[in-house]
Design an enzyme around this catalytic site. Structure first.
Site, PDB file in Angstrom:
ATOM      1  N   ASN A   9     -11.481  43.600  10.061  1.00 33.24           N
ATOM      2  CA  ASN A   9     -10.858  43.680  11.471  1.00 33.24           C
ATOM      3  C   ASN A   9     -10.371  42.241  11.449  1.00 33.24           C
ATOM      4  O   ASN A   9     -11.005  41.346  11.732  1.00 33.24           O
ATOM      5  CB  ASN A   9     -12.027  43.894  12.282  1.00 33.24           C
ATOM      6  N   LYS A  11      -8.568  41.213  13.625  1.00 30.07           N
ATOM      7  CA  LYS A  11      -8.390  40.625  15.186  1.00 30.07           C
ATOM      8  C   LYS A  11      -7.109  40.236  15.554  1.00 30.07           C
ATOM      9  O   LYS A  11      -6.138  40.856  15.067  1.00 30.07           O
ATOM     10  CB  LYS A  11      -9.644  39.452  15.567  1.00 30.07           C
ATOM     11  N   HIS A  95     -14.718  48.218  20.589  1.00 28.53           N
ATOM     12  CA  HIS A  95     -15.044  46.801  19.903  1.00 28.53           C
ATOM     13  C   HIS A  95     -15.498  45.993  21.226  1.00 28.53           C
ATOM     14  O   HIS A  95     -14.978  46.061  22.266  1.00 28.53           O
ATOM     15  CB  HIS A  95     -14.163  45.995  19.327  1.00 28.53           C
ATOM     16  N   GLU A  97     -15.320  42.907  21.860  1.00 23.06           N
ATOM     17  CA  GLU A  97     -14.431  41.898  22.254  1.00 23.06           C
ATOM     18  C   GLU A  97     -13.455  42.547  23.376  1.00 23.06           C
ATOM     19  O   GLU A  97     -13.136  42.001  24.406  1.00 23.06           O
ATOM     20  CB  GLU A  97     -13.818  41.193  21.103  1.00 23.06           C
ATOM     21  N   GLU A 167     -22.740  47.112  16.035  1.00 23.07           N
ATOM     22  CA  GLU A 167     -22.559  45.611  16.002  1.00 23.07           C
ATOM     23  C   GLU A 167     -23.138  44.993  17.167  1.00 23.07           C
ATOM     24  O   GLU A 167     -22.781  44.764  18.278  1.00 23.07           O
ATOM     25  CB  GLU A 167     -20.961  45.718  16.373  1.00 23.07           C
ATOM     26  N   GLY A 173     -19.312  36.971  14.954  1.00 16.10           N
ATOM     27  CA  GLY A 173     -18.804  35.738  15.016  1.00 16.10           C
ATOM     28  C   GLY A 173     -19.765  34.585  15.230  1.00 16.10           C
ATOM     29  O   GLY A 173     -19.325  33.600  15.499  1.00 16.10           O
ATOM     30  N   SER A 212     -21.145  39.001  11.667  1.00 16.18           N
ATOM     31  CA  SER A 212     -21.555  37.770  10.773  1.00 16.18           C
ATOM     32  C   SER A 212     -21.780  38.333   9.106  1.00 16.18           C
ATOM     33  O   SER A 212     -22.776  37.602   8.475  1.00 16.18           O
ATOM     34  CB  SER A 212     -22.455  37.108  10.974  1.00 16.18           C
TER      35      SER A 212
HETATM   36  C1  PEP Z   1     -16.004  42.021  13.823  1.00 13.37           C
HETATM   37  O1  PEP Z   1     -15.119  41.526  14.557  1.00 13.37           O
HETATM   38  O2  PEP Z   1     -16.213  43.271  14.511  1.00 13.37           O
HETATM   39  C2  PEP Z   1     -17.048  41.125  13.351  1.00 13.37           C
HETATM   40  C3  PEP Z   1     -18.166  41.764  12.834  1.00 13.37           C
HETATM   41  O3  PEP Z   1     -16.774  40.014  13.311  1.00 13.37           O
HETATM   42  P1  PEP Z   1     -17.702  38.865  12.328  1.00 13.37           P
HETATM   43  O4  PEP Z   1     -17.686  39.513  10.815  1.00 13.37           O
HETATM   44  O5  PEP Z   1     -16.645  37.810  12.315  1.00 13.37           O
HETATM   45  O6  PEP Z   1     -18.802  38.655  12.874  1.00 13.37           O
END
Ligand code: PEP
Length: 250
Positions: A9, A11, A95, A97, A167, A173, A212
């Protein structure tokens, strides 16, 4: 046995020059990957670039959102058919975010989920709880409610050809991934919830973990029984790290 799936992803990162380099690096690692499907979800403007570079490889591409509507006067929106025009086969939905910043309701997310499937896209549905919800011990209730919105309107069979990504919002993040046991416990809950309504769908569906993930923790996460791969943010922007994660899934 379910094939593992690792989804990048990106982003809102990248540009034409950087993407070209990163995708070339992704392609270089492909021949050494076994039993793992790889997908990269790019920002909308770069779908054409992803298509041009990846179309004769085993790496699939997709988007990070889509409109809940098929066509019409929806300024700024992008439809499922538009994503298909650029060869996308996956789309991330719900997601956190986006859900937080753009106040997406569970109902909207459910509509996007079936809109994607109706047009031959595989939805990657993100679910997860906040830190406060985890500390209060209500994480299964929260995730269960996110899934119920889809079950109640469309049934459980729709999950047979879908991907769910657990998630935890506190892990995205932050560098603080869920432990393999925490993740497995939620994945088992998700699969058994689907199984009570549709056993075949529960067996087929892929449940990814996101939050992460890095090449080190991926090894322990991906051996868990109900973890079928990962949704990767930050580490997908570095080909070496992303490769390490993909290898952990092999
Ligand atoms: C994500 O954007 O879905 C995500 C898991 O980000 P990260 O791996 O940076 O935590």
């Amino acid at each position: 046995m379910r094939h593992k799936l690792v989804v990048a992803n990106w982003k809102m990162h990248g540009n034409l020059v950087e993407n070209k380099r990163l995708l070339a690096e992704y392609c270089a690692m492909l021949p050494t990957l076994k039993n793992t499907d790889v997908v990269v979800c790019v920002p909308y403007p770069y779908l054409a670039q992803a298509q041009a570079i990846l179309q004769h490889t085993n790496i699939a591409w997709g988007a990070q959102n889509l409109s809940k509507d098929a066509v019409g006067a929806y300024t700024g929106e992008v439809s499922a058919t538009m994503l298909k025009d650029f060869g996308a086969s996956y789309v991330i939905i719900g997601h956190s975010e986006r859900a937080t910043a753009y106040c997406e309701s569970d109902e909207n997310i459910a509509t996007k989920f079936v809109q994607a499937q109706a047009h031959g896209l595989t939805p990657i549905l993100c679910v997860g709880e906040t830190l406060i919800e985890r500390e209060a011990g209500v994480m299964q209730m929260v995730v269960g409610k996110q899934l119920d919105t889809i079950f109640n309107t469309y049934g459980a069979a729709v999950f047979a050809n879908a991907v769910v990504s657990y998630e935890p919002i506190w892990a995205i993040g932050t560098g603080l991934a869920a432990s393999p046991e925490q993740a497995q416990s939620m994945h088992e809950f998700i699969r058994s919830k689907v199984a009570t309504l549709d056993k075949a769908a529960a067996t087929n569906m892929k449940i990814l973990y996101g939050g992460s993930v890095n090449p080190q923790n991926a090894v322990q996460l991906f051996v868990m029984q109900d973890i079928d791969g990962g949704l990767i943010g930050k580490c997908s922007l570095n080909a070496k790290e992303f490769e390490g994660i993909c290898r952990a899934a092999c």
